[in-house]
Design a protein around this motif. Structure first.
Motif, PDB file in Angstrom:
ATOM      1  N   TRP A  14       0.821  -1.212   0.000  1.00 37.54           N
ATOM      2  CA  TRP A  14       0.000   0.000   0.000  1.00 37.54           C
ATOM      3  C   TRP A  14       0.855   1.263   0.000  1.00 37.54           C
ATOM      4  CZ3 TRP A  14      -3.709  -2.590   3.964  1.00 37.54           C
ATOM      5  CH2 TRP A  14      -4.754  -3.205   3.274  1.00 37.54           C
ATOM      6  N   MET A  15       1.980   1.245   0.720  1.00 37.60           N
ATOM      7  CA  MET A  15       2.887   2.392   0.674  1.00 37.60           C
ATOM      8  C   MET A  15       3.393   2.620  -0.751  1.00 37.60           C
ATOM      9  SD  MET A  15       5.263   1.918   4.079  1.00 37.60           S
ATOM     10  CE  MET A  15       4.556   1.833   5.712  1.00 37.60           C
ATOM     11  N   GLY A  16       3.837   1.518  -1.392  1.00 43.98           N
ATOM     12  CA  GLY A  16       4.309   1.626  -2.761  1.00 43.98           C
ATOM     13  C   GLY A  16       3.222   2.097  -3.704  1.00 43.98           C
ATOM     14  N   LEU A  17       1.986   1.627  -3.479  1.00 44.70           N
ATOM     15  CA  LEU A  17       0.872   2.023  -4.344  1.00 44.70           C
ATOM     16  C   LEU A  17       0.566   3.508  -4.208  1.00 44.70           C
ATOM     17  CD1 LEU A  17      -1.409   1.274  -6.281  1.00 44.70           C
ATOM     18  CD2 LEU A  17      -2.817   0.695  -4.290  1.00 44.70           C
ATOM     19  N   VAL A  18       0.529   4.004  -2.976  1.00 38.83           N
ATOM     20  CA  VAL A  18       0.246   5.426  -2.762  1.00 38.83           C
ATOM     21  C   VAL A  18       1.296   6.294  -3.443  1.00 38.83           C
ATOM     22  CG1 VAL A  18       0.155   7.247  -1.025  1.00 38.83           C
ATOM     23  CG2 VAL A  18      -1.048   5.103  -0.633  1.00 38.83           C
ATOM     24  N   LEU A  19       2.566   5.945  -3.253  1.00 39.18           N
ATOM     25  CA  LEU A  19       3.633   6.735  -3.871  1.00 39.18           C
ATOM     26  C   LEU A  19       3.598   6.622  -5.391  1.00 39.18           C
ATOM     27  CD1 LEU A  19       6.670   6.153  -1.483  1.00 39.18           C
ATOM     28  CD2 LEU A  19       5.189   8.152  -1.660  1.00 39.18           C
ATOM     29  N   ALA A  20       3.303   5.421  -5.897  1.00 35.11           N
ATOM     30  CA  ALA A  20       3.240   5.232  -7.345  1.00 35.11           C
ATOM     31  C   ALA A  20       2.109   6.059  -7.952  1.00 35.11           C
ATOM     32  CB  ALA A  20       3.058   3.755  -7.677  1.00 35.11           C
ATOM     33  N   VAL A  21       0.952   6.060  -7.314  1.00 35.17           N
ATOM     34  CA  VAL A  21      -0.183   6.844  -7.820  1.00 35.17           C
ATOM     35  C   VAL A  21       0.143   8.333  -7.793  1.00 35.17           C
ATOM     36  CG1 VAL A  21      -2.561   7.537  -7.335  1.00 35.17           C
ATOM     37  CG2 VAL A  21      -1.934   5.120  -7.266  1.00 35.17           C
ATOM     38  N   LEU A  22       0.726   8.801  -6.698  1.00 32.19           N
ATOM     39  CA  LEU A  22       1.091  10.215  -6.615  1.00 32.19           C
ATOM     40  C   LEU A  22       2.140  10.577  -7.654  1.00 32.19           C
ATOM     41  CD1 LEU A  22       1.265  10.716  -2.730  1.00 32.19           C
ATOM     42  CD2 LEU A  22      -0.511  11.514  -4.297  1.00 32.19           C
ATOM     43  N   ALA A  23       3.113   9.680  -7.866  1.00 33.23           N
ATOM     44  CA  ALA A  23       4.167   9.935  -8.848  1.00 33.23           C
ATOM     45  C   ALA A  23       3.592  10.018 -10.251  1.00 33.23           C
ATOM     46  CB  ALA A  23       5.229   8.843  -8.776  1.00 33.23           C
ATOM     47  N   VAL A  24       2.742   9.055 -10.595  1.00 32.99           N
ATOM     48  CA  VAL A  24       2.142   9.047 -11.935  1.00 32.99           C
ATOM     49  C   VAL A  24       1.241  10.264 -12.122  1.00 32.99           C
ATOM     50  CG1 VAL A  24       0.587   7.802 -13.475  1.00 32.99           C
ATOM     51  CG2 VAL A  24       2.309   6.550 -12.184  1.00 32.99           C
ATOM     52  N   ALA A  25       0.491  10.647 -11.073  1.00 35.36           N
ATOM     53  CA  ALA A  25      -0.369  11.822 -11.172  1.00 35.36           C
ATOM     54  C   ALA A  25       0.455  13.071 -11.470  1.00 35.36           C
ATOM     55  CB  ALA A  25      -1.160  12.003  -9.878  1.00 35.36           C
ATOM     56  N   CYS A  26       1.571  13.237 -10.764  1.00 35.13           N
ATOM     57  CA  CYS A  26       2.448  14.396 -11.015  1.00 35.13           C
ATOM     58  C   CYS A  26       2.987  14.384 -12.436  1.00 35.13           C
ATOM     59  CB  CYS A  26       3.601  14.398 -10.017  1.00 35.13           C
ATOM     60  SG  CYS A  26       3.123  14.761  -8.313  1.00 35.13           S
ATOM     61  N   ILE A  27       3.418  13.212 -12.889  1.00 35.08           N
ATOM     62  CA  ILE A  27       3.982  13.103 -14.230  1.00 35.08           C
ATOM     63  C   ILE A  27       2.926  13.392 -15.289  1.00 35.08           C
ATOM     64  CG2 ILE A  27       4.965  11.470 -15.903  1.00 35.08           C
ATOM     65  CD1 ILE A  27       6.425  10.157 -13.540  1.00 35.08           C
ATOM     66  N   LEU A  28       1.720  12.858 -15.104  1.00 32.30           N
ATOM     67  CA  LEU A  28       0.646  13.098 -16.075  1.00 32.30           C
ATOM     68  C   LEU A  28       0.276  14.573 -16.131  1.00 32.30           C
ATOM     69  CD1 LEU A  28      -1.728  10.043 -15.489  1.00 32.30           C
ATOM     70  CD2 LEU A  28      -0.176  10.436 -17.410  1.00 32.30           C
ATOM     71  N   LEU A  29       0.228  15.228 -14.983  1.00 29.77           N
ATOM     72  CA  LEU A  29      -0.074  16.658 -14.973  1.00 29.77           C
ATOM     73  C   LEU A  29       0.997  17.448 -15.716  1.00 29.77           C
ATOM     74  CD1 LEU A  29      -1.400  17.129 -11.323  1.00 29.77           C
ATOM     75  CD2 LEU A  29      -2.722  17.196 -13.446  1.00 29.77           C
ATOM     76  N   VAL A  30       2.253  17.046 -15.537  1.00 33.74           N
ATOM     77  CA  VAL A  30       3.341  17.719 -16.255  1.00 33.74           C
ATOM     78  C   VAL A  30       3.223  17.492 -17.753  1.00 33.74           C
ATOM     79  CG1 VAL A  30       5.830  17.673 -16.665  1.00 33.74           C
ATOM     80  CG2 VAL A  30       4.958  17.735 -14.332  1.00 33.74           C
ATOM     81  N   LEU A  31       2.920  16.252 -18.139  1.00 37.51           N
ATOM     82  CA  LEU A  31       2.840  15.917 -19.560  1.00 37.51           C
ATOM     83  C   LEU A  31       1.627  16.535 -20.235  1.00 37.51           C
ATOM     84  CD1 LEU A  31       3.995  12.186 -19.558  1.00 37.51           C
ATOM     85  CD2 LEU A  31       5.322  14.239 -20.059  1.00 37.51           C
ATOM     86  N   ARG A  32       0.656  17.000 -19.460  1.00 43.60           N
ATOM     87  CA  ARG A  32      -0.507  17.691 -20.014  1.00 43.60           C
ATOM     88  C   ARG A  32      -0.403  19.205 -19.846  1.00 43.60           C
ATOM     89  NH1 ARG A  32      -3.193  14.438 -23.543  1.00 43.60           N
ATOM     90  NH2 ARG A  32      -3.696  12.407 -22.609  1.00 43.60           N
ATOM     91  N   SER A  33       0.775  19.681 -19.481  1.00 37.37           N
ATOM     92  CA  SER A  33       0.981  21.109 -19.272  1.00 37.37           C
ATOM     93  C   SER A  33       1.881  21.684 -20.362  1.00 37.37           C
ATOM     94  CB  SER A  33       1.611  21.351 -17.893  1.00 37.37           C
ATOM     95  OG  SER A  33       2.951  20.861 -17.870  1.00 37.37           O
ATOM     96  N   ARG A  34       2.062  22.980 -20.316  1.00 38.37           N
ATOM     97  CA  ARG A  34       2.935  23.637 -21.282  1.00 38.37           C
ATOM     98  C   ARG A  34       4.387  23.220 -21.099  1.00 38.37           C
ATOM     99  NH1 ARG A  34       0.693  29.913 -21.390  1.00 38.37           N
ATOM    100  NH2 ARG A  34      -1.400  29.429 -22.209  1.00 38.37           N
ATOM    101  N   LEU A  35       4.728  22.845 -19.871  1.00 36.18           N
ATOM    102  CA  LEU A  35       6.095  22.396 -19.615  1.00 36.18           C
ATOM    103  C   LEU A  35       6.447  21.204 -20.498  1.00 36.18           C
ATOM    104  CD1 LEU A  35       8.729  22.427 -17.996  1.00 36.18           C
ATOM    105  CD2 LEU A  35       7.584  21.058 -16.242  1.00 36.18           C
ATOM    106  N   SER A  36       5.484  20.358 -20.786  1.00 38.97           N
ATOM    107  CA  SER A  36       5.729  19.194 -21.640  1.00 38.97           C
ATOM    108  C   SER A  36       6.220  19.605 -23.024  1.00 38.97           C
ATOM    109  CB  SER A  36       4.452  18.363 -21.765  1.00 38.97           C
ATOM    110  OG  SER A  36       4.613  17.328 -22.720  1.00 38.97           O
ATOM    111  N   TYR A  37       5.611  20.646 -23.588  1.00 35.90           N
ATOM    112  CA  TYR A  37       6.039  21.116 -24.909  1.00 35.90           C
ATOM    113  C   TYR A  37       7.467  21.661 -24.860  1.00 35.90           C
ATOM    114  CZ  TYR A  37       1.068  20.749 -25.972  1.00 35.90           C
ATOM    115  OH  TYR A  37      -0.207  20.284 -26.138  1.00 35.90           O
TER     116      TYR A  37
END
Length: 318
Positions: free
Chosen positions: A163-186
């Motif tokens: 569960w610790m790994g899952l929480v961190l993995a979900v938070l990590a992926v959420a941060c990455i997805l937000l970055v990849l959907r932002s202007r920073l990605s371009y």
């Protein structure tokens, strides 16, 4: 009348869709310990760990073009930060946040020197950085030297680690997805394609590389902090070892570098392959090496990237 629905048709709607899918998958994954035994939970933790680490490395290598071999440096920082802070009585969530903060600060400190280099020189410099940290910890009495540091906190059970790994993995992926959907990605992709042209077009290349480098380092350190709990003892050889970097790169390339799902496909593939070949350790690395060569030669987009090209040529699901 306003036309808000049309405005949501772009990146905002895509971000919402990504997060909804992530929450659904995370919710399903959170229920697995109720139907799986202790050993499958440990395997699941390994998949979550490698998937999150590979996603972080994919952010800087696949999307920004910074091929780093220094993942072990940030991983080791996370491991040792958790060891010392938890032994000091700091709550575990705060220990992980402290590991992230130290890793981000470290990235900011070393980035001026690293970003002066490009290509192979940058790659070699990051490898030297990780190795320098390992040697420093080995020869430093403050960090326990070669013997390492014992954790005085209770070792979590398999389902707690999962569960610790899952929480961190979900938070990590959420941060990455937000970055990849932002202007920073371009801006990241502009730096990857041609840094000089990107700078001429007004992209602040240093800030862009630093943002990706620091975010990836922070995620890597967070995963490393949980690794410390799973071991009960942290040592420089295992914490800063090059094997972590090799595993991360292999998982990303096999799954599909430069794709959102590829690192997770690679993590599942490599971990399950390791379970199949557990009784044959002498040929395990050789088989992984052969698979890596085959993927590079015949499927340069990785398993996921190649599959997407077959079913969705426009790359909608990359």
């Amino acid at each position: 009348m306003t036309r808000q629905p049309e405005r949501l048709a772009g990146p905002s709607r895509a971000r919402v869709r990504d997060l909804v899918v992530l929450i659904v998958i995370g919710g399903i994954a959170a229920l697995l310990p109720f139907v799986l035994g202790a050993y499958p939970q440990e395997v699941g933790f390994r998949i979550l760990q490698l998937g999150a680490l590979a996603s972080a490395w994919n952010l800087i290598a696949g999307y920004t073009g910074l091929v780093s071999l220094g993942s072990a440096a940030f991983f080791g920082l996370g491991v040792y930060t958790m060891a010392f802070s938890s032994n000091a009585g700091i709550p575990l969530p705060l220990c992980t946040l402290l590991a992230v903060a130290i890793a981000v600060a470290f990235a900011v400190v070393v980035s001026p020197a690293l970003f002066r280099l490009r290509g192979l020189y940058f790659t070699v410099a990051t490898l030297a950085l990780a190795e320098a940290l390992r040697i420093f910890v080995i020869n430093s009495p403050w960090f326990g030297g070669q013997s390492g540091v014992f954790l005085t906190t209770r070792t979590p059970k398999s389902y707690e680690l999962y569960w610790m790994g899952l929480v961190l993995a979900v938070l990590a992926v959420a941060c990455i997805l937000l970055v990849l959907r932002s202007r920073l990605s371009y801006r990241m992709q502009a730096v990857r394609d041609d840094e000089d042209v990107a700078r001429q077009l007004g992209v602040r290349t240093y800030r862009t590389k630093l943002a990706a480098f620091a975010l990836a380092g922070g995620i890597t350190a967070a995963i490393g902090s949980v690794q410390a709990l799973s071991q009960g003892i942290v040592q420089p050889t295992s914490s800063f070892g090059i094997s972590w970097t090799i595993d991360i790169i292999a998982v990303t390339i096999i799954g599909g570098i430069g794709t959102k799902v590829g690192p997770w496909v690679g993590a599942v593939f490599i971990v399950l392959l390791g379970q199949v070949l557990m009784k044959f350790p002498e040929i395990h690395l050789a088989i992984v090496g052969v698979i890596l060569l085959v993927v590079i030669r015949f499927m340069p987009d990785g398993i996921w990237g190649s599959a997407v090209k077959l079913v969705a040529p426009r790359g909608r699901f990359r």
